[in-house]
Scaffold this motif. Structure first.
Motif, short mmCIF file in Angstrom:
data_model
loop_
_atom_site.label_atom_id
_atom_site.label_comp_id
_atom_site.label_asym_id
_atom_site.label_seq_id
_atom_site.Cartn_x
_atom_site.Cartn_y
_atom_site.Cartn_z
N ASN A 11 14.60 0.89 -0.07
CA ASN A 11 14.63 -0.38 -0.80
C ASN A 11 13.99 -0.24 -2.17
N TYR A 12 12.95 0.57 -2.27
CA TYR A 12 12.27 0.73 -3.56
C TYR A 12 13.17 1.45 -4.56
N TYR A 13 13.69 2.60 -4.16
CA TYR A 13 14.46 3.39 -5.14
C TYR A 13 15.89 2.89 -5.33
N LEU B 37 8.66 3.93 6.63
CA LEU B 37 8.51 4.57 5.32
C LEU B 37 9.88 4.82 4.69
N THR C 102 11.23 3.03 1.34
CA THR C 102 11.56 3.94 0.24
C THR C 102 12.99 3.69 -0.24
N ARG D 277 0.84 -1.20 0.00
CA ARG D 277 0.00 0.00 0.00
C ARG D 277 0.87 1.25 0.00
N ILE D 278 2.04 1.18 0.61
CA ILE D 278 2.93 2.35 0.61
C ILE D 278 3.56 2.53 -0.77
N PHE D 279 3.85 1.42 -1.44
CA PHE D 279 4.31 1.46 -2.84
C PHE D 279 3.39 0.61 -3.72
N PRO D 280 2.18 1.12 -4.01
CA PRO D 280 1.29 0.37 -4.89
C PRO D 280 1.93 0.29 -6.28
N ASP E 167 1.04 -1.05 -12.06
CA ASP E 167 1.63 -1.02 -13.40
C ASP E 167 2.61 -2.17 -13.63
#
Lengths: 558, 199
Positions: free
Chosen positions: B159-161, B153, B157, B55-58, B61
């Protein structure tokens, strides 16, 4: 002058200088002898051979330890540096990837308390041969006269026990040794004797936007002084270093050797004069004799305990680990000042989104500077700050952005899609010492069983006023530059203070020469001894102080 | 919103424009096995963390979303830190346990069901409450929810970027740094820097 033939023969590798001198070879061979293995419970720290006493042990190989290590070695002393972190090969080990470079930071946990808890780790503290200079942004402005006499000028804070003229010759020497790129003449220091050795680095997107907006607002700007090479440079005692390629990765480690971190400058110079650097050496104990003199240092290395005898000790472990070692060893505590007066620079950032395609990952992050705000006319605070344009890598940008804006879900992903169109400005401001800001040992232990340090920091009235002044001005600049969606991130960077230098052992830990009042053969040299925080980035001044401390020590020896 | 041509980063990683160290770091993330078994969290708590991260990184796509929970589990297993912790927070392992438990308590208080049983919209309501510092639950008396939310958060973040495909999404190609960047002024791109595609 550079010797092209020598270069072509490959003899000028800065990391492993070819040793021709037989005497130097034998000294290095002696020093390379492995320390004795512990022989059992009876003798965990075996007494070394009496000849195994060195003149000086230096703890820490960053901006505080490396220059003096070179100076002492060049004077012919037998010196050993103990570095808690590993030795790396930047060309092979430094990925252009933020997460893959986490090993550069001092990642042992520190507890951050107070109203403005300070972030450590990648924010301000490094580990490895080269210390925090491995990841400093290479900003190297000089301090101003007024920075060292806040009390005289404002009746607040304390003065340094000497004036700027004591540092100036060292500033000049270091700028030329490191090959600092910068503007000549320097706009805010007309009386400077010598210009920078290299021309400034090219201005990137954030720098050009800030330059244009500041011109509209009547704020003078200039390309910044950066300790990254704008051209190939020959460094005495080391050899050629290659020019910066505008990789923009200065907040982490430079894989090219263009950024003047200690591992490509003062440390190879020190080693070429016989200094020994022991990596992965984590100091736990400092031993004294009955008279109170330091006689040995005990450290952990590769799972074993090693004891090194020394005649003099230089503690250069930074403003957290230096006071921590003093506290753990109950050393130099008579003044009651160890751990006190912890300061952190207000480093507020203001970000904006622009129409232009900026690509904040290109160019030296800190390209443009203004020191017009060193003593602003409309200030309601003591001291001042400087303005710097900033570039940024995506992970760093994203994580600070969410800490400030708390975006999550689709809005977070949408905002980050504007990354290539963002540009920032930040300040570096003075900070007054305050009784509420200090370091102590906590009850919580780290993996070695040693107490974790706890640091209390609350921005006081002076820092709050400075932040308000700076945020307003930076927002004006970004509005003039045409930015949309402007936001500010209040942050505090650099660790300063905690083992203050002063004229008396009643209120300071070390004297103006860096020598501890309580211990006859202990010197401290790093950002912990700064009596005031300065309104400029600290690295150049730490290095200047390091050379000055070495020279004072050598003069006393004679 | 601008987006960048798909496949840019994968293509760059195959070129000499990327150093071996950089390629190794990015390919390890790009090619991480899909079936990660948690070592620190128990299976249910791990699934809860995955659900919160989603949910924090839906990522509607993406056919295969970038997994953010494995790096958290691995870090907590290893016991490594990033150099500091808010003094007001318990140690990281305890903070994650209490925090994820608190998210379930908030879900029960609001919707009488655990977080995993909620619809995406309901899950967003719970995370919104946490972000606003208004989540219900007894665990929040032991761990300050504003700090817990900020820390979680920030880690997700990071880990995502750090993932090459997320970097491609925002048009970052700084990993291809071997030749350097002679053109640093605005709107002057190197040939390897992709231009955004307008929707």
């Amino acid at each position: 002058m550079p010797d092209e033939e020598v270069l072509e023969e490959g003899l000028l590798n800065p990391v492993q200088p070819e040793i021709q001198d037989p005497l130097l070879k034998s000294i290095l061979a002696d020093n390379a002898t492995p320390a004795t293995e512990p022989t059992g419970e009876e003798a965990p720290n075996p007494l070394p051979d009496p000849t195994d006493e060195v003149d000086c042990v230096v703890i820490g190989t960053g901006a505080g330890g490396a220059p003096l290590l070179a100076r002492l070695a060049m004077a012919g002393l037998k010196v050993v540096a103990l570095e808690a972190g590993p030795r790396r090969d930047p060309t092979k080990d430094y990925a252009t990837d933020e997460k893959a470079q986490n090993f550069l930071f001092w990642n042992d946990e520190r507890l951050s308390a107070g109203q403005n808890p300070v972030a450590f780790g990648k924010n301000n503290s490094g580990t490895g041969v080269g210390g925090s200079t491995l990841h400093y942004t290479a900003y190297t402005p000089r301090a101003h006269r007024g920075d060292l006499q806040l009390h005289t000028d404002f009746g607040q804070g304390v003065d340094w026990p000497f004036g700027i003229e004591e540092l100036e010759p060292y500033y000049e020497e270091i700028e030329h040794f490191l090959g600092v790129s910068g503007p000549t003449p320097y706009p805010w220091d007309a009386g400077r004797r010598k210009g920078y050795p290299l021309a400034p680095l090219p201005l990137n997107g954030a720098a050009l936007l800030m330059q244009k907006a500041c011109a509209q607002l009547g704020i003078q700007t200039s390309p910044a002084a950066n300790a990254a090479l704008s051209a190939r440079y020959y460094q005495e005692g080391i050899g050629w270093r290659e020019a910066c390629t505008n990789r923009g990765f200065c907040q982490a480690g430079c894989n090219r050797g263009a950024k003047a971190s200690m591992d490509v400058t003062f440390l190879p110079l020190a080693e070429s004069f016989g200094a020994e650097i022991r990596a992965d050496a984590y100091v736990t104990e400092i031993e004294r004799d009955a008279s109170g003199r330091v006689v040995a240092v005990v450290y952990e290395q590769h799972g074993r305990t090693v004891r090194q005898r020394c005649r003099h000790l230089f503690l250069c472990a930074g403003a957290v680990e230096t006071p921590r070692l003093l506290m753990l060893n109950e050393l130099a505590l008579n003044s009651g000042q160890v751990g006190k007066h912890f300061m952190a620079h207000p480093g507020m950032q203001v970000w904006g989104t622009f129409e232009d395609d900026i690509r904040p990952y290109k160019g030296i992050p800190g390209g443009l500077i203004s020191e017009d705000t060193h003593r602003p006319k409309d200030a309601d605070f003591a001291g001042g700050y400087l303005l710097q344009s900033i570039g940024v890598m995506p992970v760093t940008f994203a994580t600070q952005m969410v800490r400030q804006r708390k975006l999550w879900g689709q809005p977070l992903r949408d905002y980050m899609r504007t990354y290539n169109h963002t540009a920032g400005i930040n300040i570096l401001g003075d900070c007054l010492p305050h009784a509420a800001n200090f370091m102590e040992l906590s009850d919580e232990k780290d993996a070695r069983g040693l107490p974790k340090p706890r640091l209390h920091f609350t921005a006081q009235e002076n820092e709050q006023r400075m932040n308000r002044h700076a945020e307003k001005l930076m927002r004006q600049i970004w509005e003039a530059a045409g930015a949309k969606d402007i936001w500010a991130f209040e942050r505090y960077a650099h660790v300063i203070g905690t083992a203050r230098m002063g004229l008396s052992g009643d209120d300071a830990v070390v004297n103006p020469d860096g020598k501890a009042f309580d211990v006859p053969n202990l010197y401290i040299c790093d950002n912990s001894v700064f009596p005031s925080a300065l309104s400029v980035n600290p690295a150049l001044t730490i290095m200047a102080l390091s050379l000055r401390t070495a020279d004072k020590f050598l003069a006393n020896l004679r | 919103m601008p987006h960048y041509p798909e496949g840019t980063v994968r293509a760059l990683l195959q070129t000499e424009l990327v150093t071996p160290a950089t390629r190794a770091a990015l390919e390890a993330r790009l090619n991480a096995p899909a079936d990660y078994t948690p070592q620190f969290f128990d299976a249910d708590t791990y699934q809860l963390l995955r659900a919160v991260a989603a949910r924090i990184f839906p990522q509607p796509d993406r056919e295969t979303p970038i997994e953010l929970a494995p790096a958290v589990d691995k870090r907590l297993t290893d016991g490594t830190a990033d150099g500091w912790r808010y003094d007001a927070m318990p140690p990281d392992r305890e903070a994650y346990r209490l925090g994820l438990g608190g998210i379930n308590q908030a879900a029960e208080a609001q919707f009488q069901q655990p977080f995993m049983a909620l619809s995406a919209e309901q899950q967003d309501v719970v995370i919104g409450q946490l972000a606003a510092g208004k989540a219900a639950g007894e665990n929040w008396q032991q761990v300050p929810q504003d700090r817990l939310f900020e820390e979680m958060l920030a880690e997700l973040t990071e880990n995502y970027y750090a993932h090459p495909l997320a970097q491609e999404e925002i048009g970052y190609v700084g990993m291809a740094d071997v030749p350097g960047w002679p053109h640093v002024t605005p709107n002057t791109l190197e040939p390897r820097e992709p231009e955004p595609i307008s929707n």
